[in-house]
Scaffold this active site. Structure first.
Site, short mmCIF file in Angstrom:
data_model
loop_
_atom_site.label_atom_id
_atom_site.label_comp_id
_atom_site.label_asym_id
_atom_site.label_seq_id
_atom_site.Cartn_x
_atom_site.Cartn_y
_atom_site.Cartn_z
N TYR A 243 1.21 -77.73 -73.25
CA TYR A 243 1.22 -77.28 -71.86
C TYR A 243 2.59 -77.53 -71.22
O TYR A 243 3.16 -76.63 -70.58
CB TYR A 243 0.14 -78.02 -71.09
CG TYR A 243 0.08 -77.71 -69.60
CD1 TYR A 243 -0.48 -76.52 -69.16
CD2 TYR A 243 0.57 -78.62 -68.66
CE1 TYR A 243 -0.55 -76.23 -67.80
CE2 TYR A 243 0.50 -78.34 -67.31
CZ TYR A 243 -0.05 -77.16 -66.89
OH TYR A 243 -0.11 -76.88 -65.54
N SER B 153 4.38 -76.16 -62.91
CA SER B 153 3.80 -77.48 -62.78
C SER B 153 4.92 -78.50 -62.80
O SER B 153 6.02 -78.23 -63.32
CB SER B 153 2.83 -77.75 -63.95
OG SER B 153 2.49 -79.12 -64.03
#
Length: 281
Positions: free
Chosen positions: A148, A135
Site C-alpha cells: 500500500y 495517504s
C-alpha cells in the site's frame, strides 16, 4: 438539475468516496459517482452513477463517453477525483507478488487510466483540476503495509509529474494525504488480516506472528480513532474549486504530525518512534 460544473469521483460507493459525492452535491455540484456496482449509489438529483472498474482501461473510456453525453451544452467537467483504491498488507518477505501487482494496478495504473480517459473533457472546462486520494503512507511507510505504501509513493510521484506537465494548460493536480480515516474499511480489516495470516507459511507466522496480532489490535482501534471521511471530502472540494489549490493536502492532525516528524527526525529516531507506536517496544 443543471449546474455549470461537474466532477467525476471514483470509488464512490462507500467511505471517503461517498463522503466526497455527498459534499460536492451539497454544494450544488453535479457528480458522476463511479462505482463497480451501480446499486450502491444513493438517488440524488445531482448524482449520476457510472459503472467503472478502474483496472479496465476500456471501462474508463466508456465511462468518459457516457459522461460526455450526459453533460449537455451547459455543464463542463471541472474535476477528476481519483479516489478508488485498495490496501494490501502483510510482511514483504512473504508477499505474493501477484498481490503486489494487484495493488499497483488499482492504486496507480488504474488512476492514470481514468485520468487519461477524462482529460479531454477536463480540457474543455478551462479551469480543470485533478485530485488523487493518496495517504500519509505516501510519505512514511509503516511496517506490514509495504504494498500500500509503495502504491501511494508511486501515486505521489505520478501526480507530481502530471502537475508539472499540465501546468501550461492551467490544469491543477493535487493529492490528499490523510492518515487514519474512520470508514467502513476498518469493519472488515480484521477479516483481511485473518486472510493474510491464513496464506502465510509456518515460518512467516513464527517470525511475524506477534506483529500480526498487534496489527489486528491497531486496525480495531482505527474504527473509532480516525478522522471522519467528511474532512477528506472537504479537502477534495477545496482542491477542485479553490482559486489557489494546494499541491498536497495533509488532512487531519495525525497526518500533519507524521509528516512533520518524518521530515525533522533522524531516521533511526523516527523508526524507533514508529515501532513504539505500533508495537509498544
Amino acid at each position: 438539475m443543471k449546474t455549470p460544473d461537474a466532477v467525476i469521483v471514483t470509488g464512490a460507493s462507500t467511505g471517503i468516496g461517498k463522503a466526497m459525492v455527498d459534499t460536492f452535491a451539497a454544494n450544488g455540484i453535479r457528480v458522476f459517482a463511479a462505482v463497480r456496482d451501480l446499486s450502491t449509489v444513493d438517488e440524488h438529483p445531482l448524482v449520476t452513477p457510472v459503472r467503472l472498474d478502474v483496472t479496465s482501461a476500456k471501462e474508463a473510456v466508456d465511462a468518459a463517453e457516457l459522461v460526455a453525453a450526459s453533460l449537455g451544452s451547459e455543464t463542463r467537467l471541472r474535476g477528476i477525483v481519483n479516489n478508488a483504491g485498495i490496501a494490501v498488507g502483510g510482511p514483504l518477505e512473504f508477499l505474493d507478488l501477484d498481490e503486489l501487482r494487484r495493488q499497483l494496478e488499482v492504486n496507480v495504473v488504474g488512476q492514470l487510466a481514468v485520468t487519461q480517459a477524462f482529460l479531454p473533457l477536463l480540457r474543455q472546462h478551462g479551469k480543470g483540476r485533478i485530485v488523487f486520494t493518496s495517504s500519509v503512507a505516501g510519505r512514511m511507510a509503516a511496517p506490514f503495509i509495504g504494498p500500500y505504501a509503495a502504491s501511494k509513493h508511486a501515486l505521489n510521484g505520478m501526480a507530481e509529474s502530471l502537475r508539472r506537465e499540465l501546468k501550461p494548460w492551467g490544469i491543477g493536480v493535487s493529492v490528499l494525504a490523510p492518515a487514519t480515516v474512520a470508514t467502513p474499511i476498518w469493519d472488515k480489516a480484521g477479516d483481511d488480516i485473518d486472510d493474510v495470516e491464513a496464506t502465510l507459511p509456518p515460518r512467516a507466522l513464527e517470525l511475524y506472528g506477534a506483529a500480526i496480532t498487534a496489527m489486528r489490535s491497531i486496525s480495531k482501534d482505527a474504527r473509532t480513532s480516525g478522522i471522519p471521511a467528511s474532512k477528506v471530502a472537504e479537502a477534495a472540494h477545496h482542491a477542485v474549486f479553490a482559486r489557489r489549490a494546494k499541491a498536497e493536502y495533509l488532512v487531519g492532525a495525525e497526518a500533519k504530525m507524521i509528516a512533520t516528524a518524518s521530515n525533522l527526525l533522524p531516521y533511526r529516531t523516527f523508526d524507533k518512534a514508529v515501532r513504539r507506536q505500533m508495537f509498544g517496544s
